[in-house]
Design an enzyme around this catalytic site. Structure first.
Site, PDB file in Angstrom:
ATOM      1  N   HIS A 134      17.176  28.648   4.431  1.00 11.69           N
ATOM      2  CA  HIS A 134      17.767  28.158   3.137  1.00 11.69           C
ATOM      3  C   HIS A 134      17.575  26.791   2.893  1.00 11.69           C
ATOM      4  CE1 HIS A 134      20.900  27.255   6.018  1.00 11.69           C
ATOM      5  NE2 HIS A 134      21.404  26.473   5.113  1.00 11.69           N
ATOM      6  N   HIS A 160      19.476  23.984   2.331  1.00  5.32           N
ATOM      7  CA  HIS A 160      20.168  22.537   2.850  1.00  5.32           C
ATOM      8  C   HIS A 160      19.400  21.809   3.637  1.00  5.32           C
ATOM      9  CE1 HIS A 160      24.034  24.922   2.205  1.00  5.32           C
ATOM     10  NE2 HIS A 160      23.572  24.131   1.126  1.00  5.32           N
ATOM     11  N   ASP A 185      19.417  19.877   6.357  1.00  8.36           N
ATOM     12  CA  ASP A 185      19.327  19.711   7.698  1.00  8.36           C
ATOM     13  C   ASP A 185      18.418  21.034   8.120  1.00  8.36           C
ATOM     14  OD1 ASP A 185      21.562  21.419   6.772  1.00  8.36           O
ATOM     15  OD2 ASP A 185      22.495  21.368   8.733  1.00  8.36           O
ATOM     16  N   HIS A 186      17.968  21.764   7.179  1.00 10.19           N
ATOM     17  CA  HIS A 186      17.034  22.911   7.378  1.00 10.19           C
ATOM     18  C   HIS A 186      15.723  22.665   7.148  1.00 10.19           C
ATOM     19  CE1 HIS A 186      20.267  25.821   8.949  1.00 10.19           C
ATOM     20  NE2 HIS A 186      21.079  24.765   8.263  1.00 10.19           N
ATOM     21  N   HIS A 191      26.259  32.301   2.354  1.00  7.07           N
ATOM     22  CA  HIS A 191      26.489  30.922   2.540  1.00  7.07           C
ATOM     23  C   HIS A 191      25.739  30.173   1.293  1.00  7.07           C
ATOM     24  CE1 HIS A 191      26.359  27.045   4.269  1.00  7.07           C
ATOM     25  NE2 HIS A 191      25.164  27.030   4.678  1.00  7.07           N
ATOM     26  N   ASP A 217      22.606  30.137   8.823  1.00  8.29           N
ATOM     27  CA  ASP A 217      24.045  29.664   8.572  1.00  8.29           C
ATOM     28  C   ASP A 217      24.866  30.923   8.157  1.00  8.29           C
ATOM     29  OD1 ASP A 217      23.330  27.210   9.427  1.00  8.29           O
ATOM     30  OD2 ASP A 217      23.879  26.147   7.327  1.00  8.29           O
ATOM     31  N   HIS A 239      23.716  26.283  14.129  1.00 11.17           N
ATOM     32  CA  HIS A 239      24.616  25.277  14.756  1.00 11.17           C
ATOM     33  C   HIS A 239      25.393  25.706  16.110  1.00 11.17           C
ATOM     34  CE1 HIS A 239      24.174  22.746  11.124  1.00 11.17           C
ATOM     35  NE2 HIS A 239      24.003  23.921  10.250  1.00 11.17           N
TER      36      HIS A 239
END
Length: 274
Positions: free
Chosen positions: A67, A69, A71-72, A126, A145, A184
């Site tokens: 996805h 975000h 941090d990905h 999410h 996530d 995570h």
């Protein structure tokens, strides 16, 4: 966490290995590789990934994105620029979420990693675009996530409760031995919530001890197994009478609000403020 805190995990296919590359405070990038080639999932930062690939004398052959975000995805462009591949490095992911994704994929697609097949699953909630990647041969689910050990993702922008519940219900159909590679290191805090929901659940108490020892030794708690999640994760246990009762009490719902979506919503809202 530094790159020295990497725990390798051999798959059922002896040609391939899966290992964790920690990023930031609590992210994991998953590196899948055989003796020559490598693929990474959710590269939020390029440098630690490039260093690990170089140390193993591998060639990066592809990137997978669950996805959008930051941090990905923030390491995509740099990894592509560093690629030694003769053709453009394939970057697989949901369509229309990042300019670096040049191989949009959707539910039902499959990708061959030198004999290791990844199935693309659409697992929204999410985020509406969220994908997971399932490898039957390796008993491995890379779920970003959507599902965490002892928890699940928060709703962000485009996702909704019913989507997330449906995605988790689909994951529950996998074999119990399936290893859950989430993105995570949230397990300890999730287990605190799980124990608040089911204080008499022995499986949760036992899992807390296992995870405490792993973290004490600076080791990841991930991957878990689906069997562990079915025994400990409240978001996969919305049918259990103890979970239903606690959710109703904690959120002051009326006793008739015991449908799976009502219980799930109560748990997710409670966890958001726990």
């Amino acid at each position: 966490m530094t790159s020295s805190n990497i725990r390798s995990s051999n798959t059922t296919n002896s040609k391939h290995t899966i290992c964790a590359i920690p990023l930031f405070d609590d992210n994991y990038v998953w590196l899948i590789h055989d003796k020559t080639d490598a693929w990474v999932i959710d590269p939020g930062q390029a440098a630690p990934i490039a260093a690990k690939i170089e140390a193993l004398n591998l060639t990066l052959k592809g990137i997978f994105i669950t996805h959008s975000h930051w941090d990905h995805v923030n390491g995509i462009d740099e990894l592509v620029s560093l690629s030694r591949a003769a053709e453009a490095l394939p970057v697989y992911g949901p369509a229309n979420i990042h300019s670096g994704i040049n191989r949009p994929v959707s539910n039902g697609d499959t990708i061959d990693l030198n004999g290791l097949i990844l199935e693309v699953w659409h697992t929204p909630g999410h985020m509406a675009e969220h994908l997971s990647f399932y490898c039957p041969k390796a008993n491995a689910l890379f779920c970003g996530d959507t599902l965490f050990s002892a928890g699940c993702g928060r709703l962000k922008q485009t996702g909704n409760m019913q989507q997330l519940l449906d995605s988790l219900s689909r994951i529950q159909t996998l074999p119990p031995q399936t290893r859950v590679f989430c993105a995570h290191e949230y397990t300890q805090s999730n287990l605190q919530f799980a124990q608040a929901v089911e204080p008499n659940n022995v499986a949760i108490s036992d899992y807390i001890k296992v995870v405490e020892q792993l973290r004490k030794n600076n080791q990841p708690s991930i991957p878990s197994t689906l069997a562990t999640e079915l025994a400990c994760n409240p978001f996969l246990r919305t049918h259990e009478p103890t979970v239903i009762e606690t959710a109703i009490k904690a959120t002051q719902q009326t006793a008739h609000s015991t449908t799976p979506i009502a219980v799930f919503t109560a748990l997710r809202n409670w966890k958001d403020t726990f």
